[in-house]
Design an enzyme around this catalytic site. Structure first.
Site, PDB file in Angstrom:
ATOM      1  N   GLU A   1       0.819  -1.225   0.000  1.00  0.00           N
ATOM      2  CA  GLU A   1       0.000   0.000   0.000  1.00  0.00           C
ATOM      3  C   GLU A   1       0.857   1.282   0.000  1.00  0.00           C
TER       4      GLU A   1
ATOM      5  N   TYR B   1       3.489   1.991   1.971  1.00  0.00           N
ATOM      6  CA  TYR B   1       4.100   2.377   3.252  1.00  0.00           C
ATOM      7  C   TYR B   1       5.625   2.168   3.205  1.00  0.00           C
TER       8      TYR B   1
ATOM      9  N   ARG C   1       2.892  -8.867   4.072  1.00  0.00           N
ATOM     10  CA  ARG C   1       1.940  -8.344   3.078  1.00  0.00           C
ATOM     11  C   ARG C   1       2.751  -7.738   1.952  1.00  0.00           C
TER      12      ARG C   1
ATOM     13  N   HIS D   1      -1.393   3.884  -1.818  1.00  0.00           N
ATOM     14  CA  HIS D   1      -2.494   4.814  -1.546  1.00  0.00           C
ATOM     15  C   HIS D   1      -2.524   5.971  -2.546  1.00  0.00           C
TER      16      HIS D   1
ATOM     17  N   GLN E   1     -18.219   3.970   3.528  1.00  0.00           N
ATOM     18  CA  GLN E   1     -18.790   5.151   4.178  1.00  0.00           C
ATOM     19  C   GLN E   1     -18.597   5.210   5.691  1.00  0.00           C
TER      20      GLN E   1
HETATM   21  P1  FAD Z   1     -36.367   5.293   1.562  1.00  0.00           P
HETATM   22  O1  FAD Z   1     -35.252   4.543   0.982  1.00  0.00           O
HETATM   23  O2  FAD Z   1     -36.926   6.428   0.786  1.00  0.00           O
HETATM   24  O3  FAD Z   1     -37.529   4.245   1.897  1.00  0.00           O
HETATM   25  C1  FAD Z   1     -38.824   4.612   2.305  1.00  0.00           C
HETATM   26  C2  FAD Z   1     -39.817   3.511   1.978  1.00  0.00           C
HETATM   27  O4  FAD Z   1     -41.076   3.822   2.540  1.00  0.00           O
HETATM   28  C3  FAD Z   1     -40.062   3.351   0.490  1.00  0.00           C
HETATM   29  O5  FAD Z   1     -39.920   1.991   0.115  1.00  0.00           O
HETATM   30  C4  FAD Z   1     -41.504   3.837   0.304  1.00  0.00           C
HETATM   31  O6  FAD Z   1     -42.179   3.171  -0.772  1.00  0.00           O
HETATM   32  C5  FAD Z   1     -42.110   3.498   1.641  1.00  0.00           C
HETATM   33  N1  FAD Z   1     -43.303   4.319   1.999  1.00  0.00           N
HETATM   34  C6  FAD Z   1     -43.410   5.668   1.959  1.00  0.00           C
HETATM   35  N2  FAD Z   1     -44.628   6.062   2.430  1.00  0.00           N
HETATM   36  C7  FAD Z   1     -45.282   4.927   2.797  1.00  0.00           C
HETATM   37  C8  FAD Z   1     -46.573   4.665   3.364  1.00  0.00           C
HETATM   38  N3  FAD Z   1     -47.415   5.640   3.700  1.00  0.00           N
HETATM   39  N4  FAD Z   1     -46.939   3.375   3.587  1.00  0.00           N
HETATM   40  C9  FAD Z   1     -46.069   2.346   3.295  1.00  0.00           C
HETATM   41  N5  FAD Z   1     -44.847   2.560   2.749  1.00  0.00           N
HETATM   42  C10 FAD Z   1     -44.454   3.816   2.506  1.00  0.00           C
HETATM   43  N6  FAD Z   1     -26.972   6.288   0.380  1.00  0.00           N
HETATM   44  C11 FAD Z   1     -25.782   5.911   0.824  1.00  0.00           C
HETATM   45  O7  FAD Z   1     -25.562   5.887   2.037  1.00  0.00           O
HETATM   46  N7  FAD Z   1     -24.782   5.528  -0.017  1.00  0.00           N
HETATM   47  C12 FAD Z   1     -24.969   5.517  -1.341  1.00  0.00           C
HETATM   48  O8  FAD Z   1     -24.045   5.175  -2.076  1.00  0.00           O
HETATM   49  C13 FAD Z   1     -26.212   5.895  -1.853  1.00  0.00           C
HETATM   50  N8  FAD Z   1     -26.431   5.901  -3.173  1.00  0.00           N
HETATM   51  C14 FAD Z   1     -27.629   6.290  -3.658  1.00  0.00           C
HETATM   52  C15 FAD Z   1     -27.837   6.294  -5.023  1.00  0.00           C
HETATM   53  C16 FAD Z   1     -29.057   6.655  -5.535  1.00  0.00           C
HETATM   54  C17 FAD Z   1     -29.257   6.666  -7.016  1.00  0.00           C
HETATM   55  C18 FAD Z   1     -30.123   7.024  -4.659  1.00  0.00           C
HETATM   56  C19 FAD Z   1     -31.468   7.409  -5.195  1.00  0.00           C
HETATM   57  C20 FAD Z   1     -29.920   7.041  -3.295  1.00  0.00           C
HETATM   58  C21 FAD Z   1     -28.666   6.683  -2.782  1.00  0.00           C
HETATM   59  N9  FAD Z   1     -28.404   6.701  -1.421  1.00  0.00           N
HETATM   60  C22 FAD Z   1     -27.199   6.297  -0.947  1.00  0.00           C
HETATM   61  C23 FAD Z   1     -29.380   7.232  -0.470  1.00  0.00           C
HETATM   62  C24 FAD Z   1     -30.119   6.128   0.290  1.00  0.00           C
HETATM   63  O9  FAD Z   1     -30.673   5.208  -0.611  1.00  0.00           O
HETATM   64  C25 FAD Z   1     -31.169   6.762   1.170  1.00  0.00           C
HETATM   65  O10 FAD Z   1     -30.553   7.643   2.066  1.00  0.00           O
HETATM   66  C26 FAD Z   1     -31.945   5.719   1.964  1.00  0.00           C
HETATM   67  O11 FAD Z   1     -32.592   4.832   1.091  1.00  0.00           O
HETATM   68  C27 FAD Z   1     -32.971   6.365   2.882  1.00  0.00           C
HETATM   69  O12 FAD Z   1     -33.605   5.344   3.598  1.00  0.00           O
HETATM   70  P2  FAD Z   1     -35.072   5.471   4.179  1.00  0.00           P
HETATM   71  O13 FAD Z   1     -35.458   4.126   4.639  1.00  0.00           O
HETATM   72  O14 FAD Z   1     -35.111   6.583   5.157  1.00  0.00           O
HETATM   73  O15 FAD Z   1     -35.989   5.933   2.971  1.00  0.00           O
HETATM   74  P1  NAP Z   2     -27.119  16.206  -2.045  1.00  0.00           P
HETATM   75  O1  NAP Z   2     -25.839  15.522  -1.918  1.00  0.00           O
HETATM   76  O2  NAP Z   2     -27.571  17.097  -0.975  1.00  0.00           O
HETATM   77  O3  NAP Z   2     -27.066  17.021  -3.413  1.00  0.00           O
HETATM   78  C1  NAP Z   2     -28.116  17.787  -3.903  1.00  0.00           C
HETATM   79  C2  NAP Z   2     -27.634  18.659  -5.065  1.00  0.00           C
HETATM   80  O4  NAP Z   2     -28.723  19.412  -5.543  1.00  0.00           O
HETATM   81  C3  NAP Z   2     -26.554  19.608  -4.674  1.00  0.00           C
HETATM   82  O5  NAP Z   2     -25.526  19.519  -5.656  1.00  0.00           O
HETATM   83  C4  NAP Z   2     -27.209  20.988  -4.661  1.00  0.00           C
HETATM   84  O6  NAP Z   2     -26.196  21.809  -5.201  1.00  0.00           O
HETATM   85  C5  NAP Z   2     -28.423  20.799  -5.556  1.00  0.00           C
HETATM   86  N1  NAP Z   2     -29.627  21.491  -5.049  1.00  0.00           N
HETATM   87  C6  NAP Z   2     -30.103  21.535  -3.782  1.00  0.00           C
HETATM   88  N2  NAP Z   2     -31.250  22.238  -3.719  1.00  0.00           N
HETATM   89  C7  NAP Z   2     -31.529  22.635  -4.981  1.00  0.00           C
HETATM   90  C8  NAP Z   2     -32.578  23.409  -5.565  1.00  0.00           C
HETATM   91  N3  NAP Z   2     -33.599  23.885  -4.840  1.00  0.00           N
HETATM   92  N4  NAP Z   2     -32.531  23.635  -6.879  1.00  0.00           N
HETATM   93  C9  NAP Z   2     -31.519  23.136  -7.633  1.00  0.00           C
HETATM   94  N5  NAP Z   2     -30.492  22.441  -7.144  1.00  0.00           N
HETATM   95  C10 NAP Z   2     -30.503  22.185  -5.817  1.00  0.00           C
HETATM   96  O7  NAP Z   2     -28.285  15.172  -2.259  1.00  0.00           O
HETATM   97  P2  NAP Z   2     -28.460  13.941  -3.225  1.00  0.00           P
HETATM   98  O8  NAP Z   2     -27.530  13.959  -4.394  1.00  0.00           O
HETATM   99  O9  NAP Z   2     -29.913  13.953  -3.492  1.00  0.00           O
HETATM  100  O10 NAP Z   2     -28.094  12.715  -2.331  1.00  0.00           O
HETATM  101  C11 NAP Z   2     -28.905  12.368  -1.214  1.00  0.00           C
HETATM  102  C12 NAP Z   2     -28.116  11.643  -0.187  1.00  0.00           C
HETATM  103  O11 NAP Z   2     -27.760  10.370  -0.689  1.00  0.00           O
HETATM  104  C13 NAP Z   2     -26.850  12.393   0.129  1.00  0.00           C
HETATM  105  O12 NAP Z   2     -26.831  12.769   1.489  1.00  0.00           O
HETATM  106  C14 NAP Z   2     -25.755  11.439  -0.166  1.00  0.00           C
HETATM  107  O13 NAP Z   2     -24.891  11.321   0.941  1.00  0.00           O
HETATM  108  C15 NAP Z   2     -26.435  10.109  -0.402  1.00  0.00           C
HETATM  109  N6  NAP Z   2     -25.756   9.485  -1.539  1.00  0.00           N
HETATM  110  C16 NAP Z   2     -24.525   9.016  -1.341  1.00  0.00           C
HETATM  111  C17 NAP Z   2     -23.837   8.474  -2.388  1.00  0.00           C
HETATM  112  C18 NAP Z   2     -22.469   7.916  -2.177  1.00  0.00           C
HETATM  113  O14 NAP Z   2     -21.817   7.531  -3.123  1.00  0.00           O
HETATM  114  N7  NAP Z   2     -21.978   7.824  -0.974  1.00  0.00           N
HETATM  115  C19 NAP Z   2     -24.390   8.436  -3.644  1.00  0.00           C
HETATM  116  C20 NAP Z   2     -25.658   8.937  -3.828  1.00  0.00           C
HETATM  117  C21 NAP Z   2     -26.328   9.480  -2.762  1.00  0.00           C
HETATM  118  P3  NAP Z   2     -26.327  23.386  -5.457  1.00  0.00           P
HETATM  119  O15 NAP Z   2     -27.114  23.894  -4.289  1.00  0.00           O
HETATM  120  O16 NAP Z   2     -24.933  23.914  -5.543  1.00  0.00           O
HETATM  121  O17 NAP Z   2     -27.022  23.495  -6.748  1.00  0.00           O
HETATM  122 FE1  SF4 Z   3     -17.275  -0.499   5.160  1.00  0.00          FE
HETATM  123 FE2  SF4 Z   3     -19.576  -1.566   5.945  1.00  0.00          FE
HETATM  124 FE3  SF4 Z   3     -19.474  -0.171   3.677  1.00  0.00          FE
HETATM  125 FE4  SF4 Z   3     -18.337  -2.591   3.887  1.00  0.00          FE
HETATM  126  S1  SF4 Z   3     -20.518  -2.107   4.000  1.00  0.00           S
HETATM  127  S2  SF4 Z   3     -17.415  -0.794   2.983  1.00  0.00           S
HETATM  128  S3  SF4 Z   3     -17.581  -2.543   5.968  1.00  0.00           S
HETATM  129  S4  SF4 Z   3     -19.116   0.613   5.720  1.00  0.00           S
END
Ligand code: FAD
Ligand code: NAP
Ligand code: SF4
Length: 686
Positions: free
Chosen positions: A168, A170, A218, A256, A343
């Protein structure tokens, strides 16, 4: 017979035996630096020993002060530290007498994040602001003595052996490589001189600790940096290490500072196993494969095909301490799979926080976050089967509560379903598979296609109701937002909507970057095709080229993509610490045009009208542009879906206890790490 016969065959090391071929590789979890955390570290390792793993390696401990990774970082340099380490080794051996644990000796060299760092030559690392001091020949001799002292202390502390960190990038890598070693004494110049240091370390440790102590090395098998070692050199060193007295060789891939990702989720599973196989073919001691091995099928294939004798998994054992027991019992579908997101583990380490796990928030908190069986089972309703609702339902049911899980859609997973459709994020599907299995194992009453309203909850007489209804895409207030060109990320990922050849992505957060990956890739994800992935990232797996690098062959994007944000600069600044650089690199590689300082004027048949502001105050210059796009994809953040909560509070009074969790509670900066952690903590408290 086990479903994975090769994985569960003992490995004879002559003087001792490993009970299986599964190793938990070294991870710095943040418990190593202070003696008062060693009790927690003992339980962390003991839990994994009970989980059936054959061999474990601690986080890195420096052999002296100048080798620190961080100021006052973990080191083993004195006898007074031995009793603290015995807490760990004794806990492991008491938990599972046939499980073994090694201490990793890690000298950071020029990667030491301290102004006191040292290196073979005074050449600064591109990833460290601190320039190292060059060691004298006498200092190098003294450093070897320090390695020996550290190994002897490890033996006194009842470790079963040590791992010498030689990968890595080091200190040991820095000694071996011309890129970092430009000395003209007996420690520099020829390859023989440059590998003298690791060989002397091994010989002298072996002489000091005797034959019945595991000595693992390693080895950096693929440096992935310009001017790194080539295959002939790596094999020469492997053979010399065997002769010098090493018991086992473990795989290290990439420094790294490399430009190639080596462990993130978009790296194919077992991508580097063939590199390990080259070393295995050259030596007679057991060799361990590493990097992106997370499920038993992959691990078994590596061992059964003779590519390695063992597999090392670090993060997967954070995600599921019972990984080995589950695999051995034929319950692989119950494994809580590491999705390689970094994460809560590596990101935390790099932020100087305790490592944990996104899918298992107990990791690193084994003595504090307890899922103890309840003495008062309650009727619990969880509304929403996204990550928050799933974690809450699983933990509550595991503790003995009677849980009903309501989901409006026809499938569980919430937004994770969308995440798993991004090329390179296929692993996210494993989390959904895991929770689906947990619903069965813990007898959770899952009701799909059930949109919950207050009346229904009242009728069923629940004691506790958890609203985990999550988030929905934010739709900004902008003229033309209802034009057919405008779609949300949900429309695209959920409904598989076909998009045109020119697309603007509004919002450059995690989802905006993910959307760019989605829009710029076509056909099979290269994460599922190792050789295509190697070609795209310019990796020469044969290591004929120095450092294992070759020109990148980037597949052209099928469409023109713009990525827009209102902030003036700093694209991708909010992305995660250890993975953001990969997303930024992909966006660049695929020719995505990034435009900052944007205000969104309107959308009409012509496209997206924007005003771009460059500079600030009186110096600000504005420009108007029309992006002649077929579609605008909204990735502008999210809002909570918690109307149900308000309705319940108004209508229902206090017939049950009401909780909000995950995105339903607070959408800002929500990610699955926070959703799962808070939901698990809530369920642990019910
Ligand atoms: P949600 O995932 O929104 O789940 C809520 C659930 O509740 C849904 O299934 C919905 O259908 C259900 N529901 C809503 N209202 C009702 C009701 N009245 N009755 C019954 N069911 C209902 N996060 C990361 O940490 N790392 C990532 O890399 C990452 N990548 C992402 C990539 C994408 C493209 C997207 C869209 C999101 C990503 N996220 C990532 C974000 C992550 O998926 C969300 O933060 C997470 O899913 C939130 O979890 P939650 O359970 O609070 O809500
Ligand atoms: P986000 O990270 O908060 O990004 C939202 C983007 O939208 C920002 O770039 C913001 O930038 C823009 N924005 C905010 N309000 C707006 C408005 N009113 N009009 C236009 N642009 C606006 O949120 P997200 O991309 O929706 O992701 C949601 C969560 O999922 C995040 O917290 C993230 O951590 C998680 N996630 C993580 C990964 C991962 O790889 N770890 C991947 C996907 C999602 P400006 O305000 O500069 O325009
Ligand atoms: Fe790290 Fe858990 Fe994500 Fe695996 S799933 S990379 S152990 S945070």
């Amino acid at each position: 017979m086990s479903q994975y016969p090769h994985l569960f065959q003992p490995l004879d090391l002559g003087f001792t035996q490993l009970k299986n071929r599964i190793m938990m590789g070294s991870m710095h979890v943040g418990l190593e630096d202070r003696p008062w955390h060693f009790g927690e570290m003992a339980e962390y390792f003991a839990e994994r020993a009970r989980g059936g793993v054959g061999l474990m390696v601690t986080g890195g401990f420096s052999p002296n002060r100048r080798g620190d990774l961080l100021p006052f970082g973990s080191k083993l340099i004195s006898g007074w530290q031995v009793p603290f380490h015995r807490k760990v080794t004794d806990a492991v051996h008491a938990a599972a007498p046939d499980s073994k644990i090694l201490l990793q000796i890690l000298h950071a060299g020029r990667y030491g994040y301290t102004p006191l760092n040292v290196a073979p030559s005074a050449i600064q690392a591109p990833i460290n602001p601190f320039k190292p001091k060059e060691l004298s020949a006498r200092d190098i001799e003294k450093t070897i003595d320090d390695y020996v002292r550290c190994a002897k202390l490890a033996k006194r502390a009842r470790y079963d052996g040590v791992e010498i960190m030689g990968s890595e990038g080091y200190f040991i890598c820095q000694m071996i490589n011309l890129r970092t070693n430009q000395r003209d004494d007996e420690w520099g110049g020829s390859y023989e001189n440059r590998i003298r240091f690791p060989l002397e370390v091994v010989r002298r440790i072996r002489a000091a600790v005797g034959e019945d102590f595991i000595l693992m090395f390693r080895l950096s098998m693929l440096d992935l940096v310009d001017g790194g070692s080539d295959s002939a050199e790596v094999l020469q060193l492997a053979k010399a290490l065997e002769e010098a007295g090493v018991t086992l060789i473990n795989t290290g891939i990439g420094w790294h500072e490399a430009r190639v990702p080596t462990i993130v989720t978009s790296v194919p599973r077992a991508a580097f196993a063939d590199v390990t196989a080259q070393v295995k073919a050259a030596v007679n001691i057991p060799v361990i494969a590493s990097n992106r091995i997370n499920m038993p099928d992959t691990a078994e294939a590596i061992v059964s095909q003779g590519k390695a004798d063992m597999v090392s998994m670090a993060r997967p054992l954070l995600a599921d301490p019972d990984w080995a027991n589950k695999a051995q019992a034929g319950r692989a579908d119950e494994i809580n799979t590491c999705i390689a997101c970094n994460q809560a583990c590596l990101d935390h380490t790099f932020e100087n926080k305790r490592a944990s796990c996104l899918v298992n928030p107990r990791a690193g908190h084994e003595t504090k976050l307890l899922y103890t069986p309840t003495s008062k089972p309650k009727k619990v309703a969880v509304v929403g089967a996204g990550p928050a609702g799933l974690a809450c339902a699983t933990v509550a049911a595991q503790r003995g509560h009677k849980v009903t899980l309501f989901e409006a859609r026809s499938e569980i997973g919430g937004q994770f379903n969308y995440a798993s459709k991004i090329p390179g994020k296929e692993e996210f599907r494993e989390t959904i598979r895991y929770f689906l299995k947990m619903i069965e194992v813990h007898n959770i009453d899952l009701r799909l296609n059930t949109m919950i309203d207050g009346q229904r909850l009242k009728q069923e007489g629940f004691d506790e109701v958890i609203i985990a209804s999550g988030v929905a895409p934010r739709v900004p207030d902008m003229p033309g937002v209802d034009h057919p060109k405008v779609v949300t990320y949900q429309d695209v990922l959920d409904k598989g909507m076909a998009l045109g050849e020119k697309v603007a992505v509004m919002g450059a957060g995690g989802i905006g970057f993910d959307m760019c990956e989605y829009l710029t890739h076509e056909g099979e994800s290269i994460t599922l095709n190792t050789s295509a992935w190697m070609d795209e990232w310019g990796v020469d797996g044969s290591n004929q080229n120095r450092g294992g690098l070759k020109p990148m062959e980037i597949e052209k994007s099928p469409r023109k993509v713009y990525l827009l944000q209102r902030k003036g600069n700093g694209f991708g600044k909010t992305l995660n610490k250890t993975t953001g650089w990969v997303h930024r690199a992909v966006v660049k590689m695929k020719g995505v045009e990034t435009i900052g300082g944007v205000s969104y004027d309107k959308v009409d048949d012509e496209g997206l009208h924007i005003t771009i502001t460059k500079g600030k105050g009186a110096d600000a210059v504005t420009e108007q542009r029309v992006l002649d796009v077929d579609h605008v994809v909204l990735c502008a953040g999210q809002v909570s879906v918690n109307k149900l909560h308000q309705q319940l509070e108004q209508d229902m009074g206090k017939t049950f206890k009401l909780h909000l969790v995950g995105g339903a509670e607070f959408a800002g900066e929500l990610d699955a790490k926070r959703a799962i952690k808070l939901a698990s903590e809530l369920a642990a408290s019910l």
